[in-house]
Design an enzyme around this catalytic site. Structure first.
Site, PDB file in Angstrom:
ATOM      1  N   ASP A 117     -14.875  44.285  82.343  1.00 24.60           N
ATOM      2  CA  ASP A 117     -15.670  43.213  82.386  1.00 24.60           C
ATOM      3  C   ASP A 117     -16.084  42.909  80.834  1.00 24.60           C
ATOM      4  O   ASP A 117     -16.812  43.678  80.030  1.00 24.60           O
ATOM      5  CB  ASP A 117     -16.964  43.679  83.142  1.00 24.60           C
ATOM      6  CG  ASP A 117     -16.915  43.718  84.510  1.00 24.60           C
ATOM      7  OD1 ASP A 117     -15.546  44.030  85.027  1.00 24.60           O
ATOM      8  OD2 ASP A 117     -17.944  43.930  85.086  1.00 24.60           O
ATOM      9  N   LYS A 182     -17.276  36.291  86.994  1.00 23.96           N
ATOM     10  CA  LYS A 182     -18.534  37.002  87.235  1.00 23.96           C
ATOM     11  C   LYS A 182     -19.757  36.298  86.924  1.00 23.96           C
ATOM     12  O   LYS A 182     -19.741  35.828  85.865  1.00 23.96           O
ATOM     13  CB  LYS A 182     -18.437  38.453  86.442  1.00 23.96           C
ATOM     14  CG  LYS A 182     -19.632  39.552  86.665  1.00 23.96           C
ATOM     15  CD  LYS A 182     -19.284  40.616  86.181  1.00 23.96           C
ATOM     16  CE  LYS A 182     -20.566  41.520  86.153  1.00 23.96           C
ATOM     17  NZ  LYS A 182     -20.500  42.639  85.493  1.00 23.96           N
ATOM     18  N   LYS A 215     -17.292  37.981  91.310  1.00 21.91           N
ATOM     19  CA  LYS A 215     -18.017  39.112  91.537  1.00 21.91           C
ATOM     20  C   LYS A 215     -19.448  38.525  91.017  1.00 21.91           C
ATOM     21  O   LYS A 215     -19.842  38.014  89.966  1.00 21.91           O
ATOM     22  CB  LYS A 215     -17.726  39.978  90.409  1.00 21.91           C
ATOM     23  CG  LYS A 215     -18.731  41.365  90.177  1.00 21.91           C
ATOM     24  CD  LYS A 215     -18.305  42.176  89.051  1.00 21.91           C
ATOM     25  CE  LYS A 215     -19.194  43.504  89.087  1.00 21.91           C
ATOM     26  NZ  LYS A 215     -18.677  44.402  87.903  1.00 21.91           N
TER      27      LYS A 215
END
Length: 276
Positions: A117, A182, A215
């Site tokens: 990430d 995300k 996400k």
């Protein structure tokens, strides 16, 4: 969020009506990136996290997400169970040098990560220096491809007050190969995920016919919260679209509520009322 299209406003409003259920709890468990990204993390705390990642007959979470220094530990404790190992780079600021970013991502993969990430350099992006943000994403993407890992790009959606800007940031991340969009680091003072931001990100994926997933992280604390994101995603992408390859929650505390809803854990007692 300013300037949210009317059609998306309607979908968000409908999603807010979703109620918690055992089905939502089961899906949330399988979609969970069980996370610990605290300054006081220790090997003992990470061991407790990985132990909770496998819930036996209920199944296991999609991934654990920890700082790079704990990746070898999570690999040893979860890899055999098919649980993905995620970590964070340039977290939570989004700042970084492209060369160092490549090296950091490569090192994380070598230590056991198969999901990385990375935070969009949202400050540069919002100031108009899109190329600076793009260069960082490019380095991260090349390193992820070289190491065979998936790349999740954290947009820090709460800093975007205008939906057009968040949409453009989503497009940039997709252009540079994000496997997931995300929402948040969960560390920014402006907040975490929102249904409005989720709708914008999903719209960008739809409009580009991308294979990327989403996400939702930062503020997803209960099955009731998760149910709303599930409902929104189903309405925009279809029920069959939601798989662990495309749909995740980044959280830690929500696992407790999942287990309560599934009848595997007692609810915490309500705070006692002050006596008179």
């Amino acid at each position: 969020m300013d300037n949210l299209p009317k059609a998306l406003e309607g979908l968000v409003a409908e999603a807010r009506k979703a109620a918690p259920s055992k089905a939502a709890a089961t899906l949330a468990l399988k979609s969970l990136d069980l996370t610990s990204l605290n300054d006081d993390d220790t090997p003992e705390k990470i061991a407790a996290l990985t132990k909770k990642a496998d819930q036996g007959e209920l199944g296991h979470v999609a991934a654990t997400c920890v700082y790079p220094k704990f990746l070898t530990q999570t690999f040893n404790e979860t890899a055999a169970k098919g649980i993905n190992r995620a970590t964070v780079i340039n977290f939570p600021s989004g700042k970084g040098d492209p060369d160092k970013t490549y090296d950091d991502v490569a090192a994380a993969i070598k230590a056991g990560a198969n999901e990385v990430d990375i935070v969009l350099d949202y400050e540069s992006f919002l100031k108009g220096d899109v190329q600076k943000a793009a260069d960082l994403l490019f380095s991260a993407r090349v390193a992820a491809l070289d190491g065979g890992a998936k790349l999740k790009v954290i947009l820090e959606s709460s800093v975007f007050t205008n939906s057009d800007d968040l949409y453009k940031a989503s497009l940039l991340a997709l252009e540079y190969g994000a496997d997931f969009l995300k929402t948040s680091t969960g560390k920014h003072t402006t907040g975490g995920a929102s249904l409005e931001a989720a709708a914008i990100m999903l719209e960008a994926i739809k409009d580009t016919n991308s294979n990327a997933g989403v996400k939702f992280s930062g503020g997803v604390k209960t099955v009731a919260d998760a149910a709303q994101y599930i409902a929104l995603t189903e309405s925009m992408m279809g029920k069959d679209w939601i798989t662990t390859d495309k749909f995740r929650f980044g959280a830690s505390g929500v696992l407790n509520d999942i287990l309560v809803v599934l009848g595997k854990q007692a609810a915490a007692p309500a705070p006692a009322k002050p006596g008179y």
